[in-house]
Design an enzyme around this catalytic site. Sequence first.
Site, short mmCIF file in Angstrom:
data_model
loop_
_atom_site.label_atom_id
_atom_site.label_comp_id
_atom_site.label_asym_id
_atom_site.label_seq_id
_atom_site.Cartn_x
_atom_site.Cartn_y
_atom_site.Cartn_z
N GLU A 267 11.99 13.26 -19.22
CA GLU A 267 11.65 13.49 -17.86
C GLU A 267 11.31 12.31 -17.17
O GLU A 267 10.06 11.93 -17.52
CB GLU A 267 10.88 14.84 -17.81
CG GLU A 267 10.86 15.65 -16.32
CD GLU A 267 9.86 15.21 -15.48
OE1 GLU A 267 10.33 14.33 -14.62
OE2 GLU A 267 8.76 15.52 -15.46
N CYS A 301 6.75 13.11 -10.11
CA CYS A 301 7.95 12.71 -10.02
C CYS A 301 8.88 13.71 -9.02
O CYS A 301 10.08 13.23 -8.68
CB CYS A 301 8.63 12.97 -11.44
SG CYS A 301 7.59 12.25 -12.66
C1 SIN Z 1 5.85 15.61 -12.70
O1 SIN Z 1 5.44 15.16 -11.64
O2 SIN Z 1 6.56 15.08 -13.74
C2 SIN Z 1 5.98 17.05 -13.13
C3 SIN Z 1 5.71 17.86 -11.92
C4 SIN Z 1 5.88 19.34 -12.02
O3 SIN Z 1 5.87 19.82 -13.13
O4 SIN Z 1 5.59 20.08 -11.07
#
Ligand code: SIN
Length: 494
Positions: A267, A301
Amino acid sequence: MTLTVKERRMTPVSELIAVEHTDLYIGGAWSRGSDSERIDVQDPASGEVIASVASATLDDARAAADAAAVAAPAWASRPPRERAEILRRAFELMIRDKEKLAELMVRENGKPMAEARAEAVYAAEFFRWFSEEAVRNIGSLSIAPSGQNRILVIHQPIGVSLLVTPWNFPAAMATRKIGPALAAGCTVILKPASETPLTALAVAGLLEEAGVPRGVVNVIPSRQSSKVVAALLEDGRVRKLSFTGSTEVGRILLAKAAEGIVSCSMELGGNAPFLVLADADLDAAVEGALVAKMRNTGQSCVAANRFYVEAPVLERFTGTLADAMAKMPVGGGLEPEVKVGPVINRPARDKIAGLVERAVHNGAKVLTGGKAPDRPGCFYQPTVLAEVSPDEAILKEEIFGPVAPVVRFDGIDEAIAMANRTERGLVSYVYTRDLARGLRIAEALEAGMIGLNRGLISDPAAPFGGVKESGLGREGSHEGLLEFLETKYIGTGW
Ligand code: SIN
């Protein structure tokens, strides 16, 4: 886990909470490890060192792999219902301790208390969801077209799994990986980010209390992260890597994992476009934009990184967004009313400042914010930039901060082309009142996830993940379980 809450507000953590777990968790025991130097954990709001955590060496990593490998056969053959019940207990314990976990996250990550509470619940929900998925490891039986044999397909645990998690969601990124791994029957070694190891260790304490057997979960923060991760990928017994972090680090880990043909779920970074069409409900769009942009102070992210707004509503949307962002109180996460915390450290703040300065130098207009506030700690003001040139660097890099650059578009084809002009493809957001049009745009956008009239897409029951350079595989949902299972086909005659 016993965290004694003595006092709130801006008291140093050393006086605020007694952190029970600061050592490595290997084979069901808490260990200081073999490194005499420890990791200093800092509060990004004050810069104060709030705890010192054991740091795993290569020997400690090997011990964790030994423990995970020894525990693997018994855990894999444990009835799914029993694994499910342990995960269900872990969910309940996290809910019981959500306030303490939230305080820990505020102190080591800097996020405001309300967001930390929301994360504690979001994180716990991964244990609940995967407790329910643990009993849904469903195979299949079919007849070969020739009619000569039967095709029996089963799914088995992939084996010892290495989980590498980031600092931005210290609880949820850990449970989003531990939950499916344990549900599938895998044992794990979790290496949390050095900036935020306290929450991960606290979660390990709760898993122990929930009845997770020795060696099934091992947690090894390390100040030599890259060496420790590389050694584990070379170990041979580690069969799975699940990583959340930057595309740059992901690329290095994929190359390393390729040497041992280790299965990878990645991810990675995003660069999310947020499209506002002329027919959008603008109040809803601004509300969604605030969530998509400002959750975790923009350090996600899935944060909206670039706003594309159709010409007729450009001024109204941008002005309303700027007014709303200007009103968001900035401060330490334990201060009441605070909505915007610090970013994780000084280099992160300097990067944000550099991107804004460059955009302004190239003609962007600051509608609100545009600088670091005059106070200690790693803060940056909520910022809206208008008239940003479509080629500006701030639209190409993950900002990871509270800055919203806005670009005008004329016509949906232009918007889709600009949105897709990136190597990343994690999530895109679209606001329109025309659902059919919204769905057509959703199909055209190159992203693993779409927020259609929604600024928050994260949900343990939904498949989270990206396309292009944003990653491989999915977390959450039933697909998250499959990432920790291997398919076996048994050609059968009877
Ligand atoms: C992330 O920023 O990697 C995950 C964010 C989320 O699970 O909402």
